[in-house]
Design an enzyme around this catalytic site. Structure first.
Site, short mmCIF file in Angstrom:
data_model
loop_
_atom_site.label_atom_id
_atom_site.label_comp_id
_atom_site.label_asym_id
_atom_site.label_seq_id
_atom_site.Cartn_x
_atom_site.Cartn_y
_atom_site.Cartn_z
N ASP A 8 86.66 44.30 -40.88
CA ASP A 8 88.15 43.72 -41.02
C ASP A 8 88.67 43.09 -39.88
O ASP A 8 88.12 43.24 -38.65
CB ASP A 8 89.00 44.74 -41.51
N LEU A 9 89.55 42.01 -39.80
CA LEU A 9 90.10 41.47 -38.66
C LEU A 9 91.46 42.21 -38.09
O LEU A 9 91.45 42.63 -36.94
CB LEU A 9 90.42 39.89 -38.84
N ASP A 10 92.43 41.85 -38.84
CA ASP A 10 93.68 42.21 -38.25
C ASP A 10 93.90 43.65 -38.27
O ASP A 10 93.56 44.52 -39.12
CB ASP A 10 94.96 42.10 -39.51
N THR A 16 96.83 41.80 -34.54
CA THR A 16 97.75 40.79 -35.20
C THR A 16 98.64 41.22 -35.89
O THR A 16 99.81 40.75 -36.38
CB THR A 16 97.04 39.81 -35.95
N LYS A 44 99.89 46.57 -44.32
CA LYS A 44 98.52 46.37 -43.78
C LYS A 44 97.51 46.28 -44.56
O LYS A 44 97.12 46.94 -45.50
CB LYS A 44 98.28 47.47 -42.75
N SER A 115 87.89 39.81 -44.39
CA SER A 115 89.27 39.65 -44.05
C SER A 115 89.87 39.00 -45.18
O SER A 115 89.62 38.12 -45.62
CB SER A 115 89.76 38.95 -42.61
N ALA A 116 91.34 39.67 -45.58
CA ALA A 116 91.89 39.17 -46.82
C ALA A 116 92.92 38.00 -46.28
O ALA A 116 93.55 37.31 -46.89
CB ALA A 116 93.11 40.30 -47.04
N LYS A 146 91.78 43.19 -51.41
CA LYS A 146 91.48 44.56 -51.45
C LYS A 146 92.80 45.48 -52.01
O LYS A 146 93.87 44.98 -52.04
CB LYS A 146 91.47 44.91 -49.98
N GLU A 170 87.50 49.33 -40.91
CA GLU A 170 88.86 48.94 -41.60
C GLU A 170 89.95 49.66 -40.89
O GLU A 170 89.67 51.16 -40.70
CB GLU A 170 88.76 49.42 -42.87
N ASP A 171 91.25 49.38 -40.84
CA ASP A 171 92.19 49.98 -40.44
C ASP A 171 93.33 50.31 -41.35
O ASP A 171 94.40 51.03 -41.36
CB ASP A 171 92.99 49.11 -39.33
C1 G6P Z 1 95.33 40.96 -43.74
C2 G6P Z 1 96.61 41.76 -43.02
C3 G6P Z 1 97.82 41.78 -43.96
C4 G6P Z 1 97.96 40.08 -44.68
C5 G6P Z 1 96.70 39.72 -45.19
C6 G6P Z 1 97.03 38.12 -45.34
O1 G6P Z 1 94.86 41.98 -44.50
O2 G6P Z 1 96.26 43.04 -42.57
O3 G6P Z 1 98.97 42.17 -43.47
O4 G6P Z 1 99.11 40.00 -45.39
O5 G6P Z 1 95.69 39.82 -44.16
O6 G6P Z 1 96.75 37.51 -44.31
P1 G6P Z 1 97.59 35.93 -44.17
O7 G6P Z 1 97.26 35.58 -42.90
O8 G6P Z 1 96.65 35.09 -45.05
O9 G6P Z 1 98.94 35.84 -44.74
MG MG Z 2 93.36 45.19 -41.17
#
Ligand code: G6P
Ligand code: MG
Length: 217
Positions: A8-10, A16, A44, A115-116, A146, A170-171
């Protein structure tokens, strides 16, 4: 046997979450209510529109806006968020991440992003992380968020690995659940109690190595 590590990224590779929080709080404040860091935990790993719904619920405003208005609110939040992440630099990669990614690569294990976020490519470019990945799956490529396993299954497919040979980092609770639904093992990154269902949990990547991962999983 581990063939692919899916990250996962964020909140896993970069922090972020603080920028998402600043942008959501700015939106809430414009709508006339407070949005705390505690409330932000529930966002999150959750998609942009689902996050907006949760935020409007906190302000007692769910049902007040049309779909078009909600899209405008989400776009406003994203505009601020993009402003923040456009200034990111490599020093915002979380501690130990680059060393661990190098270790994974040296071990002959593939590296995928799951990543989402639709902003993932910009974040990877700003931080210089792009070159580590054999496959990148971001929010613009998936139709189900997710805890649906789609994002991780796609990462497995793109790197030619069976789900059972993948490990997800994942966090967020939704991400741990998505990994379980995909039939993958997971490493919960961070100290949140919501990570209890991960196969194993680590505080962060400092001191974590591929040898240790293989031993624990
Ligand atoms: C990640 C983050 C979420 C965020 C989602 C969509 O999963 O943890 O907080 O809402 O991505 O990100 P975006 O940058 O497309 O709004
Ligand atoms: Mg995350």
């Amino acid at each position: 046997m581990i063939k692919t590590c899916i990250f996962d990224l964020d909140g896993v590779l970069v922090d972020t979450a603080k920028y998402h929080y600043l942008a959501w709080r700015r939106l809430a404040s414009g709508l006339g209510f407070d949005f705390s860091e505690h409330h932000n935990e529930a966002l999150k790993g959750v998609s942009r529109m689902a996050s907006l719904d949760i935020l409007l619920g906190v302000g007692g405003m769910r049902g007040r806006f049309s779909q078009a208005e909600k899209e405008e609110l989400a776009a406003r939040k994203n505009g601020w968020y993009v402003e923040y992440i456009s200034r990111m630099a490599p020093d915002e990669i979380l501690p130990g991440v680059v060393r661990f990614l190098d270790d994974v690569r040296r071990a002959g294990i593939k590296i995928a992003l799951g990543s989402a976020s639709r902003n993932a490519p910009l974040i990877l470019a700003r931080t210089g992380l792009s070159s580590f990945f054999d496959a990148i799956v971001d929010g613009s490529m998936i139709s189900a968020a997710k805890p649906d396993p789609q994002v991780f299954l796609m990462g497995a497919e793109l790197t030619g690995a069976e789900p059972a040979a993948c490990v997800v980092f994942e966090d967020a609770e939704a991400g741990i659940e998505a990994a379980a639904r995909a039939g993958m093992r997971s490493v919960g990154v961070g100290t949140s109690p919501t990570l209890a269902r991960a196969t194993i949990r680590i505080d962060g990547f400092e001191g974590f190595e591929v040898a240790k991962m293989k031993e624990l999983l």
